[in-house]
Design an enzyme around this catalytic site. Structure first.
Site, PDB file in Angstrom:
ATOM      1  CD  GLU A 106     -93.473  57.809 -16.949  1.00 46.52           C
ATOM      2  OE1 GLU A 106     -92.927  57.560 -17.981  1.00 46.52           O
ATOM      3  OE2 GLU A 106     -92.336  58.453 -16.011  1.00 46.52           O
TER       4      GLU A 106
ATOM      5  CB  CYS B  79     -90.884  60.106  -7.592  1.00 42.77           C
ATOM      6  SG  CYS B  79     -90.851  61.470  -8.655  1.00 42.77           S
TER       7      CYS B  79
ATOM      8  CB  CYS C 224     -95.196  69.743 -16.961  1.00 43.67           C
ATOM      9  SG  CYS C 224     -94.822  70.986 -15.925  1.00 43.67           S
TER      10      CYS C 224
ATOM     11  CB  CYS D  33     -87.800  72.451 -17.824  1.00 44.43           C
ATOM     12  SG  CYS D  33     -88.726  73.241 -16.363  1.00 44.43           S
TER      13      CYS D  33
ATOM     14  CB  CYS E  34     -88.441  68.519 -18.723  1.00 44.03           C
ATOM     15  SG  CYS E  34     -89.763  67.388 -17.812  1.00 44.03           S
TER      16      CYS E  34
ATOM     17  CB  CYS F 204     -89.751  62.589 -15.416  1.00 37.98           C
ATOM     18  SG  CYS F 204     -91.225  63.218 -14.976  1.00 37.98           S
TER      19      CYS F 204
END
Ligand code: SF4
Length: 357
Positions: A99, A112, A119, A123, A126, A340
């Site tokens: 994205e 962005c 990832c 976290c 997220c 996100c």
């Protein structure tokens, strides 16, 4: 070292720094001045079609066609919010998707950029973290996001924030080359002060940024005022706790003589109390920084909630009274998949449902 694509061993021209282009000219047996021609056409005019680049020796066209390739992310899906924010889902050469978000403001565009597919930082608030890490993005795939955005909006982004999918420091070499390409005054020519790398608190990456004197800003996604909470929501804190990360943010600010950015995602009843705001004031009292407060964008299945507008203002006022420079970031694009990784997740779920039907 020249950047190689995941599915093609030939390097993509848009992933090459000026030094790489010089090396390419040397390999191709042509004058180094042709690196300037390549840089101008590829990065200033966005022209990846080698044949359309004038003034190159005939043999060099053949060399470029044989030894380099194109990286052109394809648009898989897009969303536009009422406030003008765009979210693009882009397909890389190997079919993997990422994205990128485009936020217009006062006629300017902020983009962005994603640095990884998924990832590994984990976290807990997220959505991107839920799928883990698939792979790093190459420099060319990061630059390709800019060209894709430009093609879609007809406008060149003015600000770049490396805050999309991924932890930039986990892909440092490719990110470093990306920043040098984006800020090259004779290439893409984005002002270094308009490029920001955002980290979850990866200290070795911050050290390297200082050593390399990377021409960009640095943001820390802090999100807690004490280690116990940060350990819980950002596991990276167990390796590099708050005091250590802030010490390195201070060193970065001192080395570059600039303010850093502190991002703080406000999670209801987790990190948004008055006591948190007072602790944050103490933590940041000597750091030249701007604090961005970001009320959490909830997504289906999330264990966290967005705080009330009143709570956000109360938190902001405590910081403001201590003379902190604080901004409450408006949640842009809340009527689209704002978190996100959300658009990518939704599209995948729809595809799986269509396959199962
Ligand atoms: Fe990774 Fe950033 Fe998500 Fe943390 S918030 S898991 S660093 S993408």
């Amino acid at each position: 070292m020249i950047d190689f694509q995941a599915t093609d061993s030939r390097p993509a021209l848009i992933g090459m720094s000026y030094d790489d282009l010089l090396a390419l000219c040397a390999q191709g047996g042509v004058k180094s001045s042709h690196a300037d021609t390549l840089r101008a056409h590829i990065f200033r005019y966005g022209n990846q079609d080698v044949q359309a680049i004038p003034e190159l020796p005939q043999d060099f066209y053949r060399f470029l066609n044989e030894h380099t390739t194109r990286m052109h992310p394809a648009l898989s899906a897009s969303q536009q919010a009422e406030d003008g924010t765009f979210k693009l889902l882009l397909r890389m050469n190997d079919g993997k998707e990422i994205e990128t978000v485009l936020i217009p403001s006062k006629g300017r565009l902020t983009q962005c950029i994603s640095t990884q597919i998924g990832c590994a930082v984990g976290c807990t608030f997220c959505l991107t973290a839920t799928g883990g890490l698939t792979r790093n993005l190459s420099t060319a795939e990061m630059v390709g996001q800019i060209f894709a955005a430009q093609e879609y909006t007809g406008q060149k982004p003015r600000n770049l924030v490396l805050m999309g999918m991924g932890e930039p420091m986990h892909n440092y070499d490719a990110v470093c080359r990306f920043v040098r390409i984006a800020s090259d005054p004779k290439g893409m020519a984005l002002a270094p002060k308009r490029i920001t790398i955002s980290t979850a608190g990866h200290v070795p990456g911050i050290k390297r940024m200082i050593e390399d004197d990377l021409p960009c800003n640095l943001a820390l996604s802090l999100n807690a005022s004490e280690d116990a909470t940060r350990n819980r929501i950002m596991p990276i804190n167990r390796r590099w706790p708050i005091a250590e990360v802030l010490e390195w943010m201070q060193r970065f600010a001192t080395a570059g003589k600039k303010r850093v950015l502190i991002e703080y995602v406000l999670l209801a009843d987790v990190n948004d109390s008055d006591a948190d705001a007072h602790r944050l004031n103490l933590l940041l009292r000597d750091l030249p920084c701007t604090i961005n407060l970001l009320p959490f964008n909830d997504f289906p299945g999330s264990a966290f909630k967005r705080p009330s507008a009143q709570r956000v203002l109360s938190f902001r006022d405590i910081l403001g009274r201590a003379s902190q420079v604080v901004v409450v970031r408006q949640s842009r694009g809340r009527d689209i998949s704002a978190a996100c990784g959300q658009l990518r997740t939704e599209i995948r779920q729809k595809r799986m449902a269509a396959t199962a039907a």
